[in-house]
Scaffold this active site. Structure first.
Site, PDB file in Angstrom:
ATOM      1  N   ASP A  19     -30.845 -46.503   5.813  1.00 10.08           N
ATOM      2  CA  ASP A  19     -31.233 -45.161   6.159  1.00 10.08           C
ATOM      3  C   ASP A  19     -30.143 -44.873   7.645  1.00 10.08           C
ATOM      4  O   ASP A  19     -30.476 -45.702   8.421  1.00 10.08           O
ATOM      5  CB  ASP A  19     -32.329 -44.760   6.491  1.00 10.08           C
ATOM      6  CG  ASP A  19     -33.296 -44.576   5.333  1.00 10.08           C
ATOM      7  OD1 ASP A  19     -32.774 -45.111   4.232  1.00 10.08           O
ATOM      8  OD2 ASP A  19     -34.298 -43.846   5.292  1.00 10.08           O
ATOM      9  N   ASP A  45     -27.661 -48.948  12.700  1.00 11.79           N
ATOM     10  CA  ASP A  45     -27.499 -47.898  13.426  1.00 11.79           C
ATOM     11  C   ASP A  45     -28.620 -47.865  14.496  1.00 11.79           C
ATOM     12  O   ASP A  45     -28.478 -46.829  15.212  1.00 11.79           O
ATOM     13  CB  ASP A  45     -27.453 -46.631  12.621  1.00 11.79           C
ATOM     14  CG  ASP A  45     -29.144 -46.631  12.032  1.00 11.79           C
ATOM     15  OD1 ASP A  45     -29.658 -47.472  11.551  1.00 11.79           O
ATOM     16  OD2 ASP A  45     -29.513 -45.352  12.211  1.00 11.79           O
ATOM     17  N   ASP A 102     -28.174 -52.024   7.041  1.00  9.73           N
ATOM     18  CA  ASP A 102     -29.137 -51.483   6.990  1.00  9.73           C
ATOM     19  C   ASP A 102     -28.711 -50.062   5.973  1.00  9.73           C
ATOM     20  O   ASP A 102     -27.546 -49.861   5.633  1.00  9.73           O
ATOM     21  CB  ASP A 102     -29.491 -50.927   8.665  1.00  9.73           C
ATOM     22  CG  ASP A 102     -30.611 -49.777   8.510  1.00  9.73           C
ATOM     23  OD1 ASP A 102     -31.672 -50.167   8.154  1.00  9.73           O
ATOM     24  OD2 ASP A 102     -30.367 -48.779   8.816  1.00  9.73           O
TER      25      ASP A 102
END
Length: 227
Positions: A11, A171, A9
């Protein structure tokens, strides 16, 4: 045999973009004459894209938001963000070393993000990291996006990888749910953008620094998923 692949991922995982997302959110809120969101409050809104951040910020200040206004503010947000790339955004500690470690071990690397592809590519390019990634797929690259598992599996294929020799690093619950639905092991970082601890979403492993993303961990998780 195909090379193993790690899909990240963006951001909150590879890059800490929170300072710039906060600036762009507050730029759009000012156009609605809403109070700015501080860094502590921002963590409640981030992680699901600009449209959701704007919606949550309005709800927190008990302000209604019709579709036309929502669209207008989203455009302000995206224009401000795009015009300021890379801004204050930087890779998290250990990211550069982790990239080198896995590249040297023969792994493919890719990015699967719900950020728009053009903004994702612009950010990675501005940070000098483009050459490391065999594919960068955003929310508009395909006709589907995370948590649809096809976003992950098609990113892997775009990179020339094999979903059966893959690992996801993210995240958020979205990343974890996506990987699980694809049958791919997932390592969750616990420093990203989520209002609940990633352990609650039962990833394959949790790390607090990229130093903990070792070759041994990746190999064990990929091997276990293949049995």
């Amino acid at each position: 045999m195909s090379r193993p692949i790690i899909v990240f991922d963006l951001d909150g995982t590879l890059i800490d973009t929170a300072p710039d997302l906060l600036d762009s959110l507050n730029h759009s809120l000012a156009a609605s004459e809403l109070a700015a969101v501080d860094e502590a409050g921002f963590r409640r809104f981030v992680g699901h894209g600009g449209r959701v951040m704007i919606e949550r910020a309005h709800a927190a200040q008990r302000r209604s938001l019709d579709v036309a206004e929502h669209d207008r503010l989203l455009k302000l947000f995206l224009d401000h963000y795009t015009d300021n790339i890379p801004g204050k955004s930087r890779p998290y500690p250990g990211v550069i070393d982790a990239i080198a470690l896995f590249e040297n071990a023969g792994y493919l690397l890719a990015i699967c993000t719900n950020k728009y592809e053009a903004n994702s590519r612009a950010l990675i390019e501005a940070l000098g990291l483009t050459r490391h990634f065999a594919a960068i797929a955003g929310q508009d690259t395909f006709a589907f996006r995370k948590p649809d598992p096809r976003h992950l599996t098609e990113t892997i294929r775009l990179a020339g990888g094999d979903p059966h020799r893959a690992l996801m690093v993210g995240d958020s619950q979205t990343d974890i749910d996506t990987a699980k639905a694809a049958g791919i092991p997932v390592v969750a970082v616990d420093f990203g953008y989520t209002d609940r601890h990633v352990r609650e979403f039962e990833p394959s492993a949790v790390i607090s620094h990229f130093d903990a993303l070792t070759l041994d961990l990746a190999q064990r998780l990929i091997a276990a998923a293949g049995h």
